[in-house]
Design a protein around this motif. Structure first.
Motif, PDB file in Angstrom:
ATOM      1  N   ARG A 118     -15.423  60.195  38.494  1.00 36.38           N
ATOM      2  CA  ARG A 118     -16.415  61.001  37.784  1.00 36.38           C
ATOM      3  C   ARG A 118     -16.349  60.363  36.220  1.00 36.38           C
ATOM      4  O   ARG A 118     -15.850  61.018  35.327  1.00 36.38           O
ATOM      5  CB  ARG A 118     -15.944  62.501  37.547  1.00 36.38           C
ATOM      6  CG  ARG A 118     -15.884  63.122  39.013  1.00 36.38           C
ATOM      7  CD  ARG A 118     -15.677  64.330  39.081  1.00 36.38           C
ATOM      8  NE  ARG A 118     -15.793  65.157  40.113  1.00 36.38           N
ATOM      9  CZ  ARG A 118     -16.952  65.411  40.773  1.00 36.38           C
ATOM     10  NH1 ARG A 118     -18.007  65.399  39.954  1.00 36.38           N
ATOM     11  NH2 ARG A 118     -16.844  66.039  41.979  1.00 36.38           N
ATOM     12  N   PRO A 119     -16.991  59.389  35.942  1.00 32.57           N
ATOM     13  CA  PRO A 119     -17.013  58.768  34.533  1.00 32.57           C
ATOM     14  C   PRO A 119     -18.084  59.381  33.934  1.00 32.57           C
ATOM     15  O   PRO A 119     -19.054  60.007  34.366  1.00 32.57           O
ATOM     16  CB  PRO A 119     -17.312  57.149  35.004  1.00 32.57           C
ATOM     17  CG  PRO A 119     -18.205  57.203  36.317  1.00 32.57           C
ATOM     18  CD  PRO A 119     -17.433  58.381  36.947  1.00 32.57           C
ATOM     19  N   LEU A 120     -18.345  58.940  32.619  1.00 30.21           N
ATOM     20  CA  LEU A 120     -19.399  59.490  31.663  1.00 30.21           C
ATOM     21  C   LEU A 120     -20.419  58.488  32.016  1.00 30.21           C
ATOM     22  O   LEU A 120     -20.509  57.459  32.664  1.00 30.21           O
ATOM     23  CB  LEU A 120     -18.850  58.981  30.161  1.00 30.21           C
ATOM     24  CG  LEU A 120     -17.830  59.897  29.652  1.00 30.21           C
ATOM     25  CD1 LEU A 120     -17.854  59.191  28.199  1.00 30.21           C
ATOM     26  CD2 LEU A 120     -18.342  61.152  29.448  1.00 30.21           C
ATOM     27  N   GLY A 121     -21.676  59.332  31.627  1.00 31.92           N
ATOM     28  CA  GLY A 121     -22.926  58.528  32.335  1.00 31.92           C
ATOM     29  C   GLY A 121     -23.690  59.047  33.666  1.00 31.92           C
ATOM     30  O   GLY A 121     -24.919  58.334  33.733  1.00 31.92           O
ATOM     31  N   VAL A 122     -23.120  60.118  33.952  1.00 34.44           N
ATOM     32  CA  VAL A 122     -23.858  60.736  35.158  1.00 34.44           C
ATOM     33  C   VAL A 122     -24.529  61.874  34.728  1.00 34.44           C
ATOM     34  O   VAL A 122     -23.909  62.866  34.354  1.00 34.44           O
ATOM     35  CB  VAL A 122     -22.823  61.091  36.375  1.00 34.44           C
ATOM     36  CG1 VAL A 122     -23.480  61.636  37.388  1.00 34.44           C
ATOM     37  CG2 VAL A 122     -22.050  59.707  36.718  1.00 34.44           C
ATOM     38  N   MET A 123     -25.590  62.132  34.988  1.00 36.41           N
ATOM     39  CA  MET A 123     -26.453  63.214  34.367  1.00 36.41           C
ATOM     40  C   MET A 123     -27.985  63.649  35.191  1.00 36.41           C
ATOM     41  O   MET A 123     -28.276  62.658  35.756  1.00 36.41           O
ATOM     42  CB  MET A 123     -26.644  63.240  33.110  1.00 36.41           C
ATOM     43  CG  MET A 123     -27.727  62.099  32.575  1.00 36.41           C
ATOM     44  SD  MET A 123     -27.412  61.786  30.771  1.00 36.41           S
ATOM     45  CE  MET A 123     -26.044  61.564  30.093  1.00 36.41           C
ATOM     46  N   SER A 124     -28.545  64.668  34.921  1.00 31.16           N
ATOM     47  CA  SER A 124     -29.795  65.095  35.334  1.00 31.16           C
ATOM     48  C   SER A 124     -30.812  64.750  34.436  1.00 31.16           C
ATOM     49  O   SER A 124     -30.457  64.345  33.093  1.00 31.16           O
ATOM     50  CB  SER A 124     -29.635  66.478  35.608  1.00 31.16           C
ATOM     51  OG  SER A 124     -29.773  67.353  34.390  1.00 31.16           O
ATOM     52  N   ALA A 167     -38.509  84.900  34.867  1.00 26.41           N
ATOM     53  CA  ALA A 167     -39.214  83.769  34.649  1.00 26.41           C
ATOM     54  C   ALA A 167     -38.353  82.649  34.138  1.00 26.41           C
ATOM     55  O   ALA A 167     -38.293  82.130  33.106  1.00 26.41           O
ATOM     56  CB  ALA A 167     -40.388  83.710  33.554  1.00 26.41           C
ATOM     57  N   THR A 168     -36.978  82.624  35.121  1.00 21.86           N
ATOM     58  CA  THR A 168     -36.037  81.760  34.838  1.00 21.86           C
ATOM     59  C   THR A 168     -36.099  80.381  35.081  1.00 21.86           C
ATOM     60  O   THR A 168     -35.153  79.580  34.912  1.00 21.86           O
ATOM     61  CB  THR A 168     -34.714  82.450  35.161  1.00 21.86           C
ATOM     62  OG1 THR A 168     -34.940  82.480  36.611  1.00 21.86           O
ATOM     63  CG2 THR A 168     -34.330  83.804  34.595  1.00 21.86           C
ATOM     64  N   GLY A 169     -37.191  79.910  35.632  1.00 18.07           N
ATOM     65  CA  GLY A 169     -37.415  78.454  35.946  1.00 18.07           C
ATOM     66  C   GLY A 169     -36.379  77.862  37.111  1.00 18.07           C
ATOM     67  O   GLY A 169     -36.189  78.810  38.213  1.00 18.07           O
ATOM     68  N   THR A 170     -36.177  76.620  36.900  1.00 18.75           N
ATOM     69  CA  THR A 170     -35.619  75.973  37.922  1.00 18.75           C
ATOM     70  C   THR A 170     -34.675  75.048  37.399  1.00 18.75           C
ATOM     71  O   THR A 170     -34.775  74.817  36.332  1.00 18.75           O
ATOM     72  CB  THR A 170     -36.830  74.994  38.797  1.00 18.75           C
ATOM     73  OG1 THR A 170     -36.092  74.540  40.028  1.00 18.75           O
ATOM     74  CG2 THR A 170     -37.457  74.126  37.871  1.00 18.75           C
ATOM     75  N   ARG A 171     -33.935  74.430  38.243  1.00 21.24           N
ATOM     76  CA  ARG A 171     -32.880  73.470  37.976  1.00 21.24           C
ATOM     77  C   ARG A 171     -32.864  72.230  39.052  1.00 21.24           C
ATOM     78  O   ARG A 171     -33.014  72.566  40.155  1.00 21.24           O
ATOM     79  CB  ARG A 171     -31.520  73.975  37.458  1.00 21.24           C
ATOM     80  CG  ARG A 171     -30.772  74.754  38.920  1.00 21.24           C
ATOM     81  CD  ARG A 171     -29.510  75.434  38.381  1.00 21.24           C
ATOM     82  NE  ARG A 171     -29.078  76.233  39.368  1.00 21.24           N
ATOM     83  CZ  ARG A 171     -28.478  75.753  40.479  1.00 21.24           C
ATOM     84  NH1 ARG A 171     -28.236  74.746  40.779  1.00 21.24           N
ATOM     85  NH2 ARG A 171     -28.031  76.898  41.395  1.00 21.24           N
ATOM     86  N   GLU A 172     -32.334  71.215  38.415  1.00 17.08           N
ATOM     87  CA  GLU A 172     -32.041  69.929  39.491  1.00 17.08           C
ATOM     88  C   GLU A 172     -30.738  70.068  40.061  1.00 17.08           C
ATOM     89  O   GLU A 172     -29.688  70.524  39.805  1.00 17.08           O
ATOM     90  CB  GLU A 172     -32.306  68.545  38.815  1.00 17.08           C
ATOM     91  CG  GLU A 172     -33.655  68.215  38.062  1.00 17.08           C
ATOM     92  CD  GLU A 172     -33.561  67.158  37.244  1.00 17.08           C
ATOM     93  OE1 GLU A 172     -34.038  66.277  37.648  1.00 17.08           O
ATOM     94  OE2 GLU A 172     -32.766  67.241  36.086  1.00 17.08           O
TER      95      GLU A 172
END
Length: 434
Positions: free
Chosen positions: A137-143, A120-125
């Motif tokens: 690749r600066p800071l501020g990129v995320m899910s 039951a490990t789920g999902t990820r984006e």
């Protein structure tokens, strides 16, 4: 040299402490299963809802509207009250035949063994890299998950003026998270000509004064230390949008690394483990439930699935679930995205999943037809959209012997002939039973 210590033995080990895993574990204890263990890699169990500080959660499970963290706490409390053992900050690094698990925690490496194991490990984006977005690749990129962890668990604000990429339900959850934290997105960006979530959801950004850009795609991210702008490909040409963050939402994939790296069969279409209608994997010691099967369902639906499959697992432990001797494969072709379950097992037993779930890759309109040697047993017109579930009732499909032929077809409007959508037209004998 002394023999290695025997592994710690459990009746059922649940890998993943989200809604599906906790529901299954709690129900198993209520059904009289003695030793039930949940393994969770996070510091606290509860799953993704822990990161969602907004309603609505809990109507199906608790008959009231809760925020995500309150809902998660209730699931954990109910499990502990039922006698479920929960180990947090514990990673499962390998699964093997016979229900043997290799784990790592603050206590080091160890082995566990379960008579049955539930994934039951789920999902990820899907991250930026898999979406082929170039630039720096600066800071501020995320899910979404990273943002919600920072805001709800860490009380931190990572940016003030991001763009949101995607219009799935989770994208609008992200928008609510941003607004609550004082973050004001400058745009939502969607590649199609309508939101992936229900069309009414587009009212939310409009009410908040946030432009929703359709038929658009982020192609590049610019910035030195932090995000400064994104380049967007639009119908009228490229455009640069000034911002200080980029939130990539949705495009989920199953967190099925353990199955993929282990010995279980994995469906390349759903990205989750192959199961039959009882949630059994290719190794019948293993079961699977929740978003590891097909991204992505709501917390309430995952909870219900874990609850339902717990009865099957309890029956299997008691010797009441018959060993499968025949399996009918379910195969899909475009425009379908996937089907779950991917197999129908015989002989039949009580319980399990009630439907075959279908999802489409793209918008399509036509007639869905299922026929056997006696004629059509199910048929209806379908106007399908991406990420919308279509459910085929198994009780209407599984009335005959395992040797009958099932043919599930989708005829698109204006299409000559028939496009085979799902073929269930032969049986495969298993070499061994359960």
């Amino acid at each position: 040299m002394p023999d290695a210590a025997p592994p710690d033995m459990w009746d059922i080990i649940v890998i993943g402490g989200g809604p599906a895993g906790l529901a299954a574990a709690t129900r198993l204890r209520e059904l009289g299963v003695d030793k039930v263990l949940v393994l969770e890699r996070e510091p606290e169990a509860g799953g993704i809802p822990r990161h969602c500080g907004h309603p609505p959660f809990g109507m199906r499970e608790f008959q009231r509207i809760l925020t995500g963290p309150a809902y998660a706490r209730r699931l954990v409390s109910r499990a502990l009250a039922a006698g479920v053992h929960i180990r947090t900050q514990t990673d499962v690094v390998r699964i093997a035949e016979g229900g043997r698990l290799s784990i790592t925690s603050a206590d080091g490496l160890a082995e566990l063994c379960g008579r049955r194991v539930l994934l039951a490990t789920g999902t990820r984006e899907t991250p930026r890299s898999a979406r082929l977005v170039g630039g720096r690749r600066p800071l501020g990129v995320m899910s979404t998950g990273a943002l919600q962890s920072l805001v709800y668990l860490g009380n931190r604000v990572p940016f003030r003026r991001p763009v949101i990429v995607g219009t799935e339900l989770v994208s609008f959850s992200t928008l609510l998270t941003c607004w609550r934290a004082g973050i004001r997105p400058v745009a939502m960006i969607e590649g199609n000509d309508r939101p992936t979530a229900w069309r009414l959801s587009a009212l939310l950004p409009r009410l908040l004064g946030i432009p929703l850009l359709y038929r658009s795609r982020v192609t590049r991210i610019e910035g030195a230390a932090r995000v400064e702008s994104v380049e967007v490909e639009m119908p009228e040409g490229p455009r640069t949008i000034s911002c200080d963050g980029a939130l990539f939402t949705g495009c989920f994939t199953s967190e099925a690394t353990l199955a993929r790296m282990g010995h279980l069969d994995v469906d390349p279409l759903s990205s989750g483990p192959v199961i039959d209608q009882y949630g059994r994997c290719s190794d019948p010691v293993y079961f699977a439930a929740g978003n590891v099967l097909r991204p992505v369902e709501t917390a309430g639906r995952c909870w219900q699935e874990g609850y339902d499959l717990a009865a099957v697992i309890a029956a299997d432990l008691a010797g009441r679930l018959p060993a499968r001797t025949t399996v009918v494969p379910v195969r899909v072709a475009a425009p379908l995205k996937y089907a779950v379950p991917q197999q129908i097992a015989f002989p039949l037993a009580e319980g399990g999943l009630r439907h075959i779930q279908l999802r489409w890759q793209r918008a399509a309109s036509g007639r869905l037809e299922i026929a056997d040697s006696t004629g059509a047993v199910f048929g209806r017109h379908i106007s399908a959209l991406p990420e919308r579930r279509v459910l085929l009732p198994l009780d209407r499909l599984l009335r005959g012997s395992p040797c009958r032929e099932l043919d599930i077809r989708f005829r698109e409007t204006g299409e000559e002939g028939s496009g085979s959508l799902v073929s269930v037209n032969k049986t495969e004998q298993l070499k061994q039973g359960n």
